[in-house]
Scaffold this active site. Structure first.
Site, PDB file in Angstrom:
ATOM      1  N   GLY A   1      -2.802   7.853   0.628  1.00  0.00           N
ATOM      2  CA  GLY A   1      -3.054   6.098  -0.525  1.00  0.00           C
ATOM      3  C   GLY A   1      -4.740   6.134   0.095  1.00  0.00           C
ATOM      4  N   SER A   2      -5.312   4.893  -0.114  1.00  0.00           N
ATOM      5  CA  SER A   2      -6.305   4.919  -0.457  1.00  0.00           C
ATOM      6  C   SER A   2      -7.197   5.295   1.226  1.00  0.00           C
ATOM      7  CB  SER A   2      -6.940   3.352  -0.844  1.00  0.00           C
ATOM      8  OG  SER A   2      -5.734   2.518   0.269  1.00  0.00           O
TER       9      SER A   2
ATOM     10  N   VAL B   1      -6.542   1.230   3.402  1.00  0.00           N
ATOM     11  CA  VAL B   1      -6.494   1.420   3.679  1.00  0.00           C
ATOM     12  C   VAL B   1      -6.443   2.936   4.882  1.00  0.00           C
ATOM     13  CG1 VAL B   1      -3.842   1.667   4.395  1.00  0.00           C
ATOM     14  CG2 VAL B   1      -4.856   0.733   2.738  1.00  0.00           C
ATOM     15  N   GLY B   2      -7.205   4.372   4.528  1.00  0.00           N
ATOM     16  CA  GLY B   2      -7.103   4.828   5.452  1.00  0.00           C
ATOM     17  C   GLY B   2      -8.570   4.597   7.526  1.00  0.00           C
TER      18      GLY B   2
ATOM     19  N   GLU C   1      -4.270  11.672   3.765  1.00  0.00           N
ATOM     20  CA  GLU C   1      -4.465  12.196   2.066  1.00  0.00           C
ATOM     21  C   GLU C   1      -5.752  10.904   1.390  1.00  0.00           C
ATOM     22  OE1 GLU C   1      -4.596  12.829  -0.826  1.00  0.00           O
ATOM     23  OE2 GLU C   1      -2.669  13.135  -1.312  1.00  0.00           O
TER      24      GLU C   1
ATOM     25  N   CYS D   1      -2.657  12.221  -7.088  1.00  0.00           N
ATOM     26  CA  CYS D   1      -3.912  12.083  -5.688  1.00  0.00           C
ATOM     27  C   CYS D   1      -4.712  13.231  -6.338  1.00  0.00           C
ATOM     28  CB  CYS D   1      -4.063  12.290  -4.746  1.00  0.00           C
ATOM     29  SG  CYS D   1      -2.275  13.589  -4.042  1.00  0.00           S
TER      30      CYS D   1
HETATM   31  P1  NAD Z   1      -2.047   1.742  -0.039  1.00  0.00           P
HETATM   32  O1  NAD Z   1      -2.961   2.434   0.041  1.00  0.00           O
HETATM   33  O2  NAD Z   1      -2.521   0.068  -0.035  1.00  0.00           O
HETATM   34  O3  NAD Z   1      -1.320   1.418   0.300  1.00  0.00           O
HETATM   35  C1  NAD Z   1      -0.367   3.378   0.211  1.00  0.00           C
HETATM   36  C2  NAD Z   1       0.714   2.260   1.359  1.00  0.00           C
HETATM   37  O4  NAD Z   1       0.133   2.089   2.868  1.00  0.00           O
HETATM   38  C3  NAD Z   1       1.688   1.492   1.347  1.00  0.00           C
HETATM   39  O5  NAD Z   1       2.752   2.407   2.166  1.00  0.00           O
HETATM   40  C4  NAD Z   1       1.584   0.301   1.539  1.00  0.00           C
HETATM   41  O6  NAD Z   1       2.406  -0.087   2.379  1.00  0.00           O
HETATM   42  C5  NAD Z   1       1.016   1.035   3.069  1.00  0.00           C
HETATM   43  N1  NAD Z   1      -0.118   0.282   3.676  1.00  0.00           N
HETATM   44  C6  NAD Z   1      -1.044  -0.990   3.714  1.00  0.00           C
HETATM   45  N2  NAD Z   1      -2.104  -1.631   4.113  1.00  0.00           N
HETATM   46  C7  NAD Z   1      -1.859  -1.004   5.256  1.00  0.00           C
HETATM   47  C8  NAD Z   1      -1.973  -1.339   6.097  1.00  0.00           C
HETATM   48  N3  NAD Z   1      -2.920  -2.021   6.741  1.00  0.00           N
HETATM   49  N4  NAD Z   1      -2.026  -0.791   7.419  1.00  0.00           N
HETATM   50  C9  NAD Z   1      -1.118   0.876   6.763  1.00  0.00           C
HETATM   51  N5  NAD Z   1      -0.111   0.632   6.165  1.00  0.00           N
HETATM   52  C10 NAD Z   1      -0.741   0.456   4.895  1.00  0.00           C
HETATM   53  O7  NAD Z   1      -2.332   2.219  -1.630  1.00  0.00           O
HETATM   54  P2  NAD Z   1      -2.279   1.154  -2.929  1.00  0.00           P
HETATM   55  O8  NAD Z   1      -2.996  -0.387  -2.657  1.00  0.00           O
HETATM   56  O9  NAD Z   1      -1.321   0.346  -3.187  1.00  0.00           O
HETATM   57  O10 NAD Z   1      -2.964   1.335  -4.392  1.00  0.00           O
HETATM   58  C11 NAD Z   1      -4.282   1.649  -4.183  1.00  0.00           C
HETATM   59  C12 NAD Z   1      -5.258   2.590  -4.107  1.00  0.00           C
HETATM   60  O11 NAD Z   1      -5.186   3.750  -3.615  1.00  0.00           O
HETATM   61  C13 NAD Z   1      -5.128   3.198  -5.867  1.00  0.00           C
HETATM   62  O12 NAD Z   1      -5.618   2.429  -6.475  1.00  0.00           O
HETATM   63  C14 NAD Z   1      -5.363   4.306  -5.303  1.00  0.00           C
HETATM   64  O13 NAD Z   1      -6.725   4.222  -5.200  1.00  0.00           O
HETATM   65  C15 NAD Z   1      -5.099   4.575  -4.201  1.00  0.00           C
HETATM   66  N6  NAD Z   1      -3.611   5.625  -3.575  1.00  0.00           N
HETATM   67  C16 NAD Z   1      -3.845   6.454  -3.528  1.00  0.00           C
HETATM   68  C17 NAD Z   1      -1.986   7.616  -3.348  1.00  0.00           C
HETATM   69  C18 NAD Z   1      -2.682   8.790  -2.727  1.00  0.00           C
HETATM   70  O14 NAD Z   1      -1.496   9.661  -3.068  1.00  0.00           O
HETATM   71  N7  NAD Z   1      -3.708   9.958  -2.715  1.00  0.00           N
HETATM   72  C19 NAD Z   1      -1.346   6.878  -3.626  1.00  0.00           C
HETATM   73  C20 NAD Z   1      -1.386   5.156  -3.224  1.00  0.00           C
HETATM   74  C21 NAD Z   1      -2.831   4.874  -4.198  1.00  0.00           C
END
Ligand code: NAD
Length: 477
Positions: A224-225, A228-229, A246, A280
């Site tokens: 994810g982002s 959040v990572g 990732e 990604c």
């Molecule tokens: P995100 O990172 O918020 O969400 C991805 C996952 O993390 C979801 O399952 C979400 O429920 C979970 N999550 C969110 N906040 C969390 C927390 N505090 N603790 C634990 N888990 C949590 O992604 P988003 O807000 O939906 O998208 C934001 C940006 O992230 C996008 O604009 C993009 O740049 C990036 N993104 C990247 C990928 C990738 O494949 N690398 C995938 C999705 C989003």
């Protein structure tokens, strides 16, 4: 609504609350999910621990592998139905969803076959000693999955972890996870013991945060982002739980004046159009050597203007943006781009879509100033930034100039330059005269810098989901 899978039972959230899920093609609510609480997450982790200790750890690697292979066959047998579910939920055109399901099945096949081939070592040591290094499962692994490729992302981390012998607690994305729920049922039917796979649907800042900070997990894997990572690492740190992260990229396509443009242009366009840019490893920076800048831009612009964005059930190249939040983020970026005066060179066509859907066609911008956000920040949409460069040194510096380091591609016929740049680029994967991490289940994948750390896919993923134990046996006098 019962979308939590805990110890083999499908159940509602502890407090009965639910989440509405949007259809990205219309913007209207089309289904609901159970909204897992911290109590539900705790039950899921406990169920996984119990299944790990009392059942799954007793299975041999060969037995685990056979089961994964059987599930892979079931996925093939149900591929059309899973693809339709994925397409409806994410808005991606059906022909692309079918590819995703083929890759998902491949994860089960690959890790089914690999389960009993992750051999340990015998280390030559002092006379009279036998030293073994054995791989052991970690126990319970937590998986937080994004919305861009729900089924593939599930397979990417669940399969190596199950093959390695762990039990799982999975939090799929609240935005798109219908395919994951379907696959979980297939896994149950194929004979996966209760509690080995637990699923908690819910919000990131509730269920996700509760899972990341749970003391009962042994590893957390997240895609994810970067923001959040960082939160996930902070949640896991007090328990000393390791992470595999990732976190996306801003991957460069580096085109030199001697590149074969017949090969390069379709691959460059494919790498930003794929999944409407919500990938990604999207090739979102097009770095072009000055003598061919105009020529490359013109050819890429032509190809982009021919792309069609449309409904998921059409033969379109792109469907809608998957989530309302992402659609809003991208629209805000487009407004900032217009205000900053960076030329929009080309954009694709949008055809026959309803009002209210989240549609944005592929677009090419350029020349994009090197300090512009489109040159540096991940847009996570179908926006390609063209940037000219002077020579190899300049290309190398520019390729490494963002905070990310996931994938890069080098387009040149000069073999020595191919190797020099491939070694110098900070990225987990480098492609020479080709592009694509999408399938590639066998190919280790992961990032440098803010793109994250740890490696998924291939045999390297089995290292991430296991630990080693060194056993020293003195048998001599
Ligand atoms: P995100 O990172 O918020 O969400 C991805 C996952 O993390 C979801 O399952 C979400 O429920 C979970 N999550 C969110 N906040 C969390 C927390 N505090 N603790 C634990 N888990 C949590 O992604 P988003 O807000 O939906 O998208 C934001 C940006 O992230 C996008 O604009 C993009 O740049 C990036 N993104 C990247 C990928 C990738 O494949 N690398 C995938 C999705 C989003």
């Amino acid at each position: 609504m019962k979308t939590l899978l805990i110890n083999g039972d499908w159940c509602a959230a502890d407090d009965g609350r639910t989440i509405d899920v949007d259809d990205p093609a219309s913007g209207e609510v089309f289904t609901q999910l159970s909204r897992a609480t911290a109590t539900d997450v705790d039950s899921a982790v406990r169920a996984a621990r119990n299944a790990y200790v009392n059942e799954w750890s007793r299975w041999s690697a060969t037995e685990r592998g056979r089961l994964l292979a059987r599930i892979g066959e079931q996925i093939h047998a149900n591929a059309q139905e899973i693809a339709e579910i994925e397409s409806r939920d994410t808005g991606k055109p059906l022909h692309l969803a079918r590819n995703d399901i083929a890759v998902l099945a491949r994860y089960f096949e690959f890790y089914g076959a690999a389960a009993d081939k992750h051999h340990g070592e015998v280390i030559p040591y002092l006379n009279g000693f036998n030293v073994q290094v054995v791989h052991e499962p970690l126990g319970v692994t937590a998986h937080i999955i994004p919305w861009n490729y729900p089924s593939q992302m599930f397979g990417r981390t669940a399969c190596p972890s199950l093959a390695a012998g762990n039990a799982l607690a999975v939090k799929p994305s609240e935005e798109a996870c219908q395919s994951v729920l379907f696959i979980a049922r297939l896994m149950q039917e194929a004979g996966l013991p209760d509690g080995v796979l637990n699923i908690v649907t819910g919000y990131g800042n509730e269920a996700g945060a509760a899972l990341a900070s749970h003391p009962g997990i042994d590893l957390i894997t997240f895609t994810g982002s970067p923001a959040v990572g960082a939160q996930i690492q902070a949640g896991a740190a007090p328990n000393n739980v390791p992470c595999v992260l990732e976190l996306g990229g801003k991957s460069p396509q580096i085109v030199f004046a001697d590149a074969d443009l017949e090969k390069a242009v379709p691959a460059i366009v494919g790498a930003i159009v794929q999944n409407t840019g919500q990938t990604c490893s999207a090739g979102s920076r097009l770095l072009i050597q000055r003598p061919v800048y105009e020529q490359v831009v013109q050819r890429v612009a032509e190809a982009i203007s021919k792309t069609r964005t449309g409904m998921p059930d059409s033969q379109a190249d792109c469907g809608p943006i998957i989530t309302r939040a992402q659609f809003r983020r991208l629209n805000a970026l487009l407004e900032r781009l217009d205000a900053s005066g960076v030329p929009r060179i080309a954009q694709g066509k949008v055809a026959d879509v309803p009002q209210g859907g989240f549609f944005i066609p592929p677009m090419l911008y350029g020349p994009v100033p090197r300090d512009h956000e489109l040159a540096n920040a991940e847009a996570f949409g179908p926006l390609l930034a063209a940037i000219p460069f002077d020579d190899e040194q300049d290309a190398m510096a520019l390729a490494n100039a963002t905070e990310y380091g996931l994938v890069a591609a080098i387009w040149t016929e000069n073999g020595a330059r191919q190797q020099r740049l491939a070694r110098a680029v900070l990225a987990g994967q480098v492609y020479i005269n080709c592009y694509g991490a999408g399938g590639g289940v066998e190919l280790p994948f992961g990032g440098r810098k803010k793109s994250g750390y740890g490696r998924e896919k291939g045999f390297h993923a089995l290292d991430e989901f296991t630990t080693t134990k060194t056993i020293v046996n003195r048998f001599g006098t």
